[in-house]
Design a protein around this motif. Structure first.
Motif, short mmCIF file in Angstrom:
data_model
loop_
_atom_site.label_atom_id
_atom_site.label_comp_id
_atom_site.label_asym_id
_atom_site.label_seq_id
_atom_site.Cartn_x
_atom_site.Cartn_y
_atom_site.Cartn_z
N ASN A 1 85.78 45.72 -28.57
CA ASN A 1 84.73 46.70 -28.86
C ASN A 1 85.01 48.08 -28.27
OD1 ASN A 1 82.10 45.52 -30.25
ND2 ASN A 1 83.01 43.89 -29.02
N LEU A 2 85.99 48.18 -27.37
CA LEU A 2 86.36 49.50 -26.85
C LEU A 2 86.78 50.44 -27.99
CD1 LEU A 2 88.32 48.90 -23.52
CD2 LEU A 2 86.30 50.33 -23.84
N LYS A 3 87.36 49.87 -29.04
CA LYS A 3 87.79 50.68 -30.18
C LYS A 3 86.62 51.07 -31.08
CE LYS A 3 92.27 48.29 -30.25
NZ LYS A 3 93.19 47.44 -31.06
N LYS A 4 85.56 50.28 -31.04
CA LYS A 4 84.42 50.53 -31.93
C LYS A 4 83.37 51.45 -31.32
CE LYS A 4 84.89 45.95 -34.09
NZ LYS A 4 84.19 44.68 -34.40
N VAL A 5 83.31 51.47 -30.00
CA VAL A 5 82.29 52.28 -29.32
C VAL A 5 82.72 53.75 -29.35
CG1 VAL A 5 81.14 52.70 -27.12
CG2 VAL A 5 81.56 50.37 -27.86
N ASP A 6 81.79 54.63 -29.65
CA ASP A 6 82.13 56.06 -29.68
C ASP A 6 82.25 56.60 -28.26
OD1 ASP A 6 79.52 56.47 -28.73
OD2 ASP A 6 78.73 56.77 -30.75
N ASN A 7 82.71 57.83 -28.14
CA ASN A 7 82.95 58.43 -26.82
C ASN A 7 81.68 58.60 -26.01
OD1 ASN A 7 85.72 58.58 -27.01
ND2 ASN A 7 85.72 60.68 -27.84
N GLU A 8 80.53 58.57 -26.66
CA GLU A 8 79.27 58.69 -25.93
C GLU A 8 78.98 57.45 -25.09
OE1 GLU A 8 75.92 60.44 -24.47
OE2 GLU A 8 77.48 61.36 -25.71
N LEU A 9 79.32 56.28 -25.63
CA LEU A 9 79.06 55.02 -24.93
C LEU A 9 80.30 54.43 -24.25
CD1 LEU A 9 76.65 53.12 -27.36
CD2 LEU A 9 76.07 54.33 -25.25
N LYS A 10 81.48 54.95 -24.60
CA LYS A 10 82.71 54.35 -24.08
C LYS A 10 82.79 54.35 -22.56
CE LYS A 10 86.13 54.30 -26.72
NZ LYS A 10 87.25 54.66 -27.63
N PRO A 11 82.42 55.44 -21.84
CA PRO A 11 82.49 55.38 -20.38
C PRO A 11 81.58 54.31 -19.78
CG PRO A 11 81.32 57.35 -21.09
CD PRO A 11 81.97 56.75 -22.31
N TYR A 12 80.47 54.02 -20.46
CA TYR A 12 79.55 52.99 -19.98
C TYR A 12 80.20 51.60 -20.14
CZ TYR A 12 76.06 56.70 -20.10
OH TYR A 12 75.37 57.87 -19.89
N LEU A 13 80.88 51.40 -21.28
CA LEU A 13 81.54 50.11 -21.50
C LEU A 13 82.73 49.94 -20.56
CD1 LEU A 13 81.55 47.52 -23.11
CD2 LEU A 13 82.94 48.64 -24.86
N LEU A 14 83.46 51.04 -20.30
CA LEU A 14 84.56 50.98 -19.32
C LEU A 14 84.02 50.67 -17.93
CD1 LEU A 14 86.71 54.02 -20.49
CD2 LEU A 14 87.47 51.63 -20.40
N GLY A 15 82.85 51.21 -17.61
CA GLY A 15 82.23 50.90 -16.32
C GLY A 15 81.85 49.44 -16.22
N VAL A 16 81.32 48.88 -17.32
CA VAL A 16 80.97 47.45 -17.35
C VAL A 16 82.22 46.60 -17.15
CG1 VAL A 16 80.22 45.58 -18.87
CG2 VAL A 16 78.88 47.67 -18.72
N LEU A 17 83.30 46.95 -17.85
CA LEU A 17 84.55 46.20 -17.70
C LEU A 17 85.06 46.27 -16.28
CD1 LEU A 17 86.98 44.65 -18.79
CD2 LEU A 17 87.98 46.85 -19.47
#
Length: 478
Positions: free
Chosen positions: A419-435
């Motif tokens: 999903n890192l590829k599907k999430v836009d740059n607005e939410l990507k730092p949040y998903l990277l933080g979760v990971l």
């Protein structure tokens, strides 16, 4: 208009809920447990949480960050009786009720389950089996159900998060709660420096030279907050504006002062993973801020130590003891003879392997204890005292249970990477933080009781829930 009104209530009522519970917890430091005051506080807090389940979730996170075991492990004391139902449990139950009421009033809002939930439910059911299986083999009933509660019951936080956090705005608000709670912990960092000993460090004594300037639990919470802050900082999202950089710096100094060697390792690996996966245009920002923070930490300690030495002739506690004790702690990553805890764990793990080899498929079940010889002393411990949750899960639940647990984590990890590829740059730092937080927890669990105590394990399930919530948002289902 109704949704806007609901949203506007979240922040003030969360603050009120935190204040009410904080007043009760602080009162227990000075006076005996007062059952009437306790129920009065819970009554008002319940009124706040029932307005919006978000309030319950955020309150639980903030109160756990600040008060840790004094919020999550405070039993009810009624006369001569003690009941092990904690403020955390009561607020969780109220939050669940609030969510159900919210769903009933909004019929179009269906309860989300998700594919990862299948793995979680299977793991919970197998944990239930391990509970009764362990008791049938002579395990202690209270210990078995305590293990089941920590392994399985607190997974409710996963389901709470994926159903409460259903918009990008709520997701960002949840991360802000982590950041604000992490900033609140700076009080404990400063107090640790001034007192030359952190608050509540007696619950996690050191086996080597040194004194903790911060409790490891608080250091773990700071690690979560710092990982979110660093990934957001890379995308130039500075929640505390110009104060963001110094706040992260003090948080890292607090983690260093906790003398928690496993957190050093887990935090370093988590940051490296973020550096590898972050898009190239933001990688430089993350690398720059991390390198600057590390250099400033070394410069801060060096200047503080040198100026104090010139003035007094002594290297101060902050410089001298942190350097010595950190070196001693890092040295014990090998089998140092002065660190008996290393040998204790090895002897305990050897006994665990012996017991596991006798029941490899189903394990020994919950509620069991291990007995082994420690340099001539017969030692009896609970499985949680192995201080390695993966060994503990494998020993108690066997290959079958461990495979289910491993599948759960691998599915979540691969889902994030996908999903890192599907999430836009607005939410990507949040998903990277979760990971990054997920990696931190998994690594740390190899060296402690992260799945065996509620004040830590709830964040495992919250992190998983945050990841799945983002998967829904990435597919436009939020």
């Amino acid at each position: 208009m109704i949704m806007a009104k609901k949203t506007s209530e979240v922040i003030p009522f969360t603050i009120l809920a935190v204040i009410f519970v904080s007043l009760f917890i602080i009162s227990t430091f000075f006076i005996p447990f007062n059952i009437y005051f306790y129920f009065l506080v819970l009554f008002f807090v319940a009124l706040f949480i029932l307005k919006n389940p978000e309030i319950g979730l955020y309150s639980i996170i903030i109160l756990t960050f600040i008060f840790e075991r004094f919020f999550t492990l405070q039993p009810i004391i009624w006369g001569e009786y003690t009941y092990k139902i904690y403020p955390l449990d009561i607020l969780t139950i109220i939050t669940c009720l609030s969510l159900l009421i919210y769903k009933l009033h909004n019929s179009e809002q269906k309860i989300k389950i998700g594919r990862l939930s299948i793995f979680i439910i299977v793991f919970v059911l197998f944990s239930l089996f391990s509970t009764f299986y362990g008791i049938s083999r002579g395990g202690a009933i209270s210990l078995a159900f305590s293990t089941f509660k920590n392994y399985a019951i607190y997974s409710i936080f996963f389901f709470l998060v994926i159903n409460i956090i259903d918009t990008p705005e709520k997701l960002k608000r949840l991360v802000k709660v982590f950041l604000i709670a992490g900033a609140a912990l700076l009080f404990f960092v400063f107090v640790g420096w001034v007192r030359r000993a952190g608050f509540w460090i007696e619950f996690t004594p050191l086996s080597t030279f040194g004194t903790r300037l911060l409790a490891p639990t608080h250091a773990f919470y700071l690690s979560l907050a710092a990982l979110f802050a660093l990934n957001l900082y890379a995308y130039k999202k500075k929640f505390f504006s110009s104060l963001t950089f110094p706040i992260i710096l003090v948080q890292l100094l607090g983690i260093l002062g906790s003398l928690s060697r496993h957190l050093y390792l887990a935090l370093a690996v988590s940051i490296i993973i973020s550096l590898i996966l972050i898009p190239r245009q933001f990688r430089r920002n993350l690398f720059k801020v991390i390198l600057t923070q590390v250099l400033l930490i070394f410069i801060f300690i060096a200047i503080f130590s040198w100026t104090s030495y010139l003035a007094t002739g002594n290297v101060p506690f902050l410089g001298n003891e942190i350097i010595k004790s950190t070196g001693a702690r890092l040295k014990t990553l090998t089998l140092a003879p002065e660190d008996q805890s290393s040998y204790f764990r090895i002897f305990a793990w050897q006994e665990a392997w012996k017991r596991f080899s006798q029941k490899p498929i189903l394990g020994i079940g919950f509620g069991q204890r291990l007995t082994f010889d420690f340099f001539g002393w017969s030692t009896r411990i609970e499985v949680r005292d192995l201080h390695n949750d993966f060994i503990g899960i494998g020993l108690q639940m066997g290959i079958a249970g461990f495979v289910i647990f491993l599948a759960l984590n691998l599915y979540f990890l691969f889902s994030i990477l996908k999903n890192l590829k599907k999430v836009d740059n607005e939410l990507k730092p949040y998903l990277l933080g979760v990971l990054a937080c997920f990696i931190l927890f998994v690594i740390a669990a190899n060296f402690g009781v992260y799945f065996d105590i509620n004040l830590l394990v709830i964040f495992y399930w919250i992190i998983l829930g945050m990841g799945v919530s983002m998967f829904y948002l990435a597919r436009g289902r939020g």
